[in-house]
Scaffold this motif. Structure first.
Motif, PDB file in Angstrom:
ATOM      1  N   PRO A   1       0.832  -1.212   0.000  1.00  0.00           N
ATOM      2  CA  PRO A   1       0.000   0.000   0.000  1.00  0.00           C
ATOM      3  C   PRO A   1       0.862   1.255   0.000  1.00  0.00           C
ATOM      4  N   GLY A   2       0.272   2.381  -0.373  1.00  0.00           N
ATOM      5  CA  GLY A   2       1.015   3.622  -0.475  1.00  0.00           C
ATOM      6  C   GLY A   2       1.755   3.987   0.789  1.00  0.00           C
ATOM      7  N   GLU A   3       1.086   3.858   1.941  1.00  0.00           N
ATOM      8  CA  GLU A   3       1.720   4.215   3.207  1.00  0.00           C
ATOM      9  C   GLU A   3       2.917   3.323   3.483  1.00  0.00           C
ATOM     10  N   ALA A   4       2.779   2.022   3.198  1.00  0.00           N
ATOM     11  CA  ALA A   4       3.888   1.093   3.413  1.00  0.00           C
ATOM     12  C   ALA A   4       5.046   1.420   2.483  1.00  0.00           C
ATOM     13  N   ARG A   5       4.726   1.848   1.259  1.00  0.00           N
ATOM     14  CA  ARG A   5       5.790   2.222   0.329  1.00  0.00           C
ATOM     15  C   ARG A   5       6.553   3.421   0.843  1.00  0.00           C
ATOM     16  N   ASP A   6       5.831   4.385   1.427  1.00  0.00           N
ATOM     17  CA  ASP A   6       6.500   5.558   1.981  1.00  0.00           C
ATOM     18  C   ASP A   6       7.445   5.150   3.101  1.00  0.00           C
ATOM     19  N   GLU A   7       6.972   4.252   3.975  1.00  0.00           N
ATOM     20  CA  GLU A   7       7.813   3.792   5.080  1.00  0.00           C
ATOM     21  C   GLU A   7       9.035   3.040   4.543  1.00  0.00           C
ATOM     22  N   ARG A   8       8.810   2.236   3.504  1.00  0.00           N
ATOM     23  CA  ARG A   8       9.924   1.478   2.927  1.00  0.00           C
ATOM     24  C   ARG A   8      10.933   2.415   2.274  1.00  0.00           C
ATOM     25  N   TRP A   9      10.428   3.472   1.624  1.00  0.00           N
ATOM     26  CA  TRP A   9      11.302   4.453   0.992  1.00  0.00           C
ATOM     27  C   TRP A   9      12.237   5.082   2.025  1.00  0.00           C
ATOM     28  N   GLU A  10      11.670   5.499   3.162  1.00  0.00           N
ATOM     29  CA  GLU A  10      12.488   6.102   4.200  1.00  0.00           C
ATOM     30  C   GLU A  10      13.461   5.093   4.789  1.00  0.00           C
ATOM     31  N   ALA A  11      13.013   3.850   4.939  1.00  0.00           N
ATOM     32  CA  ALA A  11      13.895   2.808   5.471  1.00  0.00           C
ATOM     33  C   ALA A  11      15.068   2.547   4.521  1.00  0.00           C
ATOM     34  N   LEU A  12      14.780   2.532   3.219  1.00  0.00           N
ATOM     35  CA  LEU A  12      15.838   2.326   2.225  1.00  0.00           C
ATOM     36  C   LEU A  12      16.849   3.469   2.254  1.00  0.00           C
ATOM     37  N   LYS A  13      16.354   4.687   2.344  1.00  0.00           N
ATOM     38  CA  LYS A  13      17.256   5.831   2.392  1.00  0.00           C
ATOM     39  C   LYS A  13      18.099   5.800   3.662  1.00  0.00           C
ATOM     40  N   ALA A  14      17.484   5.404   4.779  1.00  0.00           N
ATOM     41  CA  ALA A  14      18.226   5.299   6.033  1.00  0.00           C
ATOM     42  C   ALA A  14      19.305   4.225   5.926  1.00  0.00           C
ATOM     43  N   ALA A  15      18.967   3.114   5.269  1.00  0.00           N
ATOM     44  CA  ALA A  15      19.941   2.040   5.085  1.00  0.00           C
ATOM     45  C   ALA A  15      21.099   2.505   4.214  1.00  0.00           C
ATOM     46  N   GLU A  16      20.791   3.300   3.193  1.00  0.00           N
ATOM     47  CA  GLU A  16      21.851   3.836   2.327  1.00  0.00           C
ATOM     48  C   GLU A  16      22.792   4.728   3.122  1.00  0.00           C
ATOM     49  N   ARG A  17      22.219   5.570   3.990  1.00  0.00           N
ATOM     50  CA  ARG A  17      23.065   6.448   4.798  1.00  0.00           C
ATOM     51  C   ARG A  17      23.928   5.638   5.762  1.00  0.00           C
ATOM     52  N   ALA A  18      23.341   4.599   6.333  1.00  0.00           N
ATOM     53  CA  ALA A  18      24.119   3.749   7.241  1.00  0.00           C
ATOM     54  C   ALA A  18      25.244   3.043   6.505  1.00  0.00           C
ATOM     55  N   GLN A  19      24.963   2.615   5.280  1.00  0.00           N
ATOM     56  CA  GLN A  19      25.984   1.936   4.470  1.00  0.00           C
ATOM     57  C   GLN A  19      27.156   2.868   4.174  1.00  0.00           C
ATOM     58  N   LYS A  20      26.847   4.171   4.083  1.00  0.00           N
ATOM     59  CA  LYS A  20      27.898   5.155   3.819  1.00  0.00           C
ATOM     60  C   LYS A  20      28.606   5.596   5.101  1.00  0.00           C
ATOM     61  N   GLY A  21      28.238   4.992   6.220  1.00  0.00           N
ATOM     62  CA  GLY A  21      28.898   5.316   7.482  1.00  0.00           C
ATOM     63  C   GLY A  21      28.309   6.485   8.222  1.00  0.00           C
ATOM     64  N   ALA A  22      27.056   6.829   7.935  1.00  0.00           N
ATOM     65  CA  ALA A  22      26.421   7.947   8.625  1.00  0.00           C
ATOM     66  C   ALA A  22      26.298   7.645  10.115  1.00  0.00           C
ATOM     67  N   GLU A  23      26.615   8.633  10.927  1.00  0.00           N
ATOM     68  CA  GLU A  23      26.543   8.473  12.376  1.00  0.00           C
ATOM     69  C   GLU A  23      25.381   9.235  12.987  1.00  0.00           C
ATOM     70  N   SER A  24      24.755  10.099  12.205  1.00  0.00           N
ATOM     71  CA  SER A  24      23.681  10.947  12.718  1.00  0.00           C
ATOM     72  C   SER A  24      22.570  11.051  11.691  1.00  0.00           C
ATOM     73  N   ALA A  25      21.356  11.289  12.156  1.00  0.00           N
ATOM     74  CA  ALA A  25      20.241  11.518  11.244  1.00  0.00           C
ATOM     75  C   ALA A  25      20.462  12.777  10.416  1.00  0.00           C
ATOM     76  N   MET A  26      21.353  13.661  10.882  1.00  0.00           N
ATOM     77  CA  MET A  26      21.648  14.906  10.184  1.00  0.00           C
ATOM     78  C   MET A  26      22.652  14.719   9.045  1.00  0.00           C
ATOM     79  N   ASP A  27      23.335  13.578   9.008  1.00  0.00           N
ATOM     80  CA  ASP A  27      24.328  13.337   7.963  1.00  0.00           C
ATOM     81  C   ASP A  27      23.668  13.311   6.588  1.00  0.00           C
ATOM     82  N   GLY A  28      24.354  13.880   5.619  1.00  0.00           N
ATOM     83  CA  GLY A  28      23.883  13.806   4.241  1.00  0.00           C
ATOM     84  C   GLY A  28      22.996  14.956   3.812  1.00  0.00           C
ATOM     85  N   VAL A  29      22.707  15.899   4.717  1.00  0.00           N
ATOM     86  CA  VAL A  29      21.940  17.090   4.328  1.00  0.00           C
ATOM     87  C   VAL A  29      22.954  18.129   3.853  1.00  0.00           C
TER      88      VAL A  29
END
Length: 253
Positions: free
Chosen positions: A107-135
């Protein structure tokens, strides 16, 4: 399409040729090209805002050239090439859209949650230490403020409704008025940051809102100048204000 991309890459290589290339193009580095890249992105946005299709096409070409230019600089240094840039974004888009490219569905809402989860995983893969990293720090300040606030909101650090940021904005107005000269810059920044937070609470993008306000002010000011027939600067403030109110009434009608 491939033919024209290949042609553009050949032109870029010729411009950067150590012996026969353009002196200006050969002298450029990542750092010196970035201001041009940012400028071209804004010119695309301007063309879109004006609805000028020919300009949109041309400005997108100028922006594409910036990508090709940066990629060529990297290729000469043995770091990456244009194909690597294209591959990187293709891989990212496929990974972020499994419901399109991997047959998954949600569903649309689940896709939105998955999108954010994927982006968070990408940041973690790049070694992000903070939610502020990458802005990116190079973003326009209003847009960056909004992105920082959204990152914080994902962790639950946000007002539950618009009243909170509205009260905070009022508080910042007072603090700026009472600030010493040495603190005014900081308090002015706090005021603008709070204003972004408030308009975000209404689902409004601050950058777009201020751009629209700029355009409106410019239209009205030009209209006052026309009404004053070249003598606007010589009018008293009361006379200028009267013209301003007239222009506002004309716009409303």
């Amino acid at each position: 399409m491939t033919e024209q991309i290949d042609r553009l890459l050949r032109i870029m290589a010729a411009l950067r040729d150590p012996l026969r290339g353009c002196e200006w193009d050969r002298a450029q580095r990542f750092e010196t090209i970035v201001p041009h890249t940012i400028e071209e992105a804004y010119e695309v946005a301007d063309a879109v805002a004006r609805g000028d299709i020919a300009d949109i096409r041309d400005e997108l070409g100028d922006l594409l050239f910036q990508v090709v230019f940066q990629a060529r600089i990297a290729e000469e240094a043995g770091q990456f090439a244009f194909d690597d840039v294209a591959r990187s974004i293709s891989d990212k888009l496929e990974a972020r859209h499994p419901h399109i490219f991997a047959g998954a569905d949600a569903p649309g809402e689940a896709r939105d949650e998955r999108w954010e989860a994927l982006k968070a995983a990408e940041r973690a893969q790049k070694g992000a230490e903070s939610a502020m990293d990458g802005v990116a720090r190079a973003l326009p300040a209003l847009l960056r403020a909004e992105k920082l606030q959204k990152r914080a909101a994902r962790d639950g650090f946000d007002w539950p409704d618009a009243q909170g940021p509205a009260d905070k904005l009022a508080e910042e107005v007072v603090e700026l008025a009472e600030a010493s000269p040495g603190k005014q810059l900081e308090e002015a920044g706090d005021l603008l940051f709070a204003a972004v937070n408030l308009v975000r609470a209404y689902g409004i993008r601050a950058e777009e809102a201020l751009r629209a306000a700029n355009d409106k002010f410019e239209r009205r000011y030009r209209a006052m100048e026309r009404l004053a027939d070249g003598s606007f600067a010589n009018l008293s403030l009361d006379e200028q204000e009267a013209l301003w109110q007239r222009v506002k009434r004309d716009a409303a009608s």
